[in-house]
Design a protein around this motif. Structure first.
Motif, short mmCIF file in Angstrom:
data_model
loop_
_atom_site.label_atom_id
_atom_site.label_comp_id
_atom_site.label_asym_id
_atom_site.label_seq_id
_atom_site.Cartn_x
_atom_site.Cartn_y
_atom_site.Cartn_z
N ARG A 80 0.83 -1.34 0.09
CA ARG A 80 -0.06 0.01 -0.02
C ARG A 80 0.84 1.25 0.09
O ARG A 80 0.48 2.18 -0.03
CB ARG A 80 -1.09 0.19 1.29
CG ARG A 80 -1.85 -1.24 1.28
CD ARG A 80 -3.05 -0.97 2.52
NE ARG A 80 -3.79 0.19 2.10
CZ ARG A 80 -5.18 0.19 2.39
NH1 ARG A 80 -5.70 -0.84 2.85
NH2 ARG A 80 -5.79 1.36 2.16
N TYR A 122 -6.49 3.81 6.66
CA TYR A 122 -6.46 2.88 5.51
C TYR A 122 -8.00 2.39 5.27
O TYR A 122 -8.28 2.28 4.32
CB TYR A 122 -5.69 1.44 5.82
CG TYR A 122 -4.14 1.53 5.71
CD1 TYR A 122 -3.78 2.80 5.10
CD2 TYR A 122 -3.48 0.61 6.10
CE1 TYR A 122 -2.38 2.75 4.85
CE2 TYR A 122 -2.01 0.62 5.96
CZ TYR A 122 -1.55 1.75 5.27
OH TYR A 122 -0.40 1.77 4.99
N GLU A 126 -10.31 2.60 1.86
CA GLU A 126 -10.99 1.43 1.24
C GLU A 126 -12.27 1.73 0.87
O GLU A 126 -13.03 1.24 0.10
CB GLU A 126 -10.95 0.18 2.19
CG GLU A 126 -9.71 -0.37 2.18
CD GLU A 126 -9.51 -1.31 3.28
OE1 GLU A 126 -10.34 -1.62 3.94
OE2 GLU A 126 -8.47 -2.06 3.28
N ASP A 195 -1.63 -1.53 -5.87
CA ASP A 195 -2.20 -1.14 -4.54
C ASP A 195 -1.98 0.27 -3.87
O ASP A 195 -2.49 0.85 -3.10
CB ASP A 195 -1.75 -2.27 -3.60
CG ASP A 195 -2.59 -3.53 -3.59
OD1 ASP A 195 -3.52 -3.53 -3.54
OD2 ASP A 195 -1.69 -4.70 -4.29
#
Length: 215
Positions: A80, A122, A126, A195
């Motif tokens: 990420r 995070y 998402e 990602d």
């Protein structure tokens, strides 16, 4: 390398006005090279690890990387972000150069917001938020890092001016504001993945990072 007897003298006598204290020094062999590892601590408990290779000499034109702690990227290999690859590229760069410092900045996880908060951010990412928006939604700073201690470590190492390995102009300005001239900026390889592509674009477009080659 500093001998144990010399280290005790430095702990008591060297740079008494600096906000960091040298705690220990040892040889550290790694897959990226063998370094002098010098551990520093601030009064509030924040720690720094300076990985030094070669003789820094007069302290001029030293190749330096200020690397913010990233457990997910540095240790777990998260895709990420690009933190882990940047750390290893920096270590390999100072090994190839034969002279330089990688300064690992503990307590700067998630641009200073902490590990738990980073995972919370995070979760928001998402749901469609970018890395800047997620921090703001949580009531957190976009970037809470402070480089005062890092500059103090560089001064203790005798570093006077640097070639800085970074994509982040804030780090350049921070060093120069604290009296450490940045002679040049050196790009690190950009580890672009499916990602982290949006993350990299956000750093480039919203935070001013120099990221050549990001699609």
């Amino acid at each position: 390398m500093t001998h144990t007897a010399d280290l005790g003298s430095r702990l008591q006598d060297a740079h008494p006005s600096l906000p960091v204290v040298l705690v220990g020094e040892a040889r550290l062999p790694t897959t990226s090279g063998t370094f002098r590892a010098l551990a520093y601590r601030q009064a509030d408990g924040v720690e720094y690890l300076a990985l030094v290779t070669g003789d820094l000499g007069d302290g001029h034109d030293v190749l330096v990387r200020l690397h913010s702690e990233c457990l997910t990227g540095d240790v777990l290999g998260s895709l990420r972000c690009d933190c882990g690859p940047q750390l290893h590229a920096a270590l390999e760069a100072i090994t190839a150069e034969g002279r330089g410092v990688v300064l690992y900045l503990r307590g700067q996880e998630g641009r200073g917001i902490g590990l738990a908060e980073k995972i919370a951010a995070y979760a928001l990412q998402e749901q469609g938020r970018d890395t800047v928006e997620a921090n703001v939604d949580l009531g957190l700073p976009v970037d809470a890092r402070d480089y005062t201690g890092a500059v103090a470590v560089l001064r203790d190492l005798g570093v006077r001016d640097v070639e800085l390995m970074t994509h982040n102009p804030v780090k350049v300005r921070a060093l120069e504001a604290h009296g450490v001239p940045v002679l040049r900026r050196r790009d690190l390889p950009v580890a672009q993945t499916v990602d982290n592509l949006r993350y990299l674009r956000t750093k480039r477009d919203r935070m001013g990072h120099e990221l050549p080659g990001v699609d």
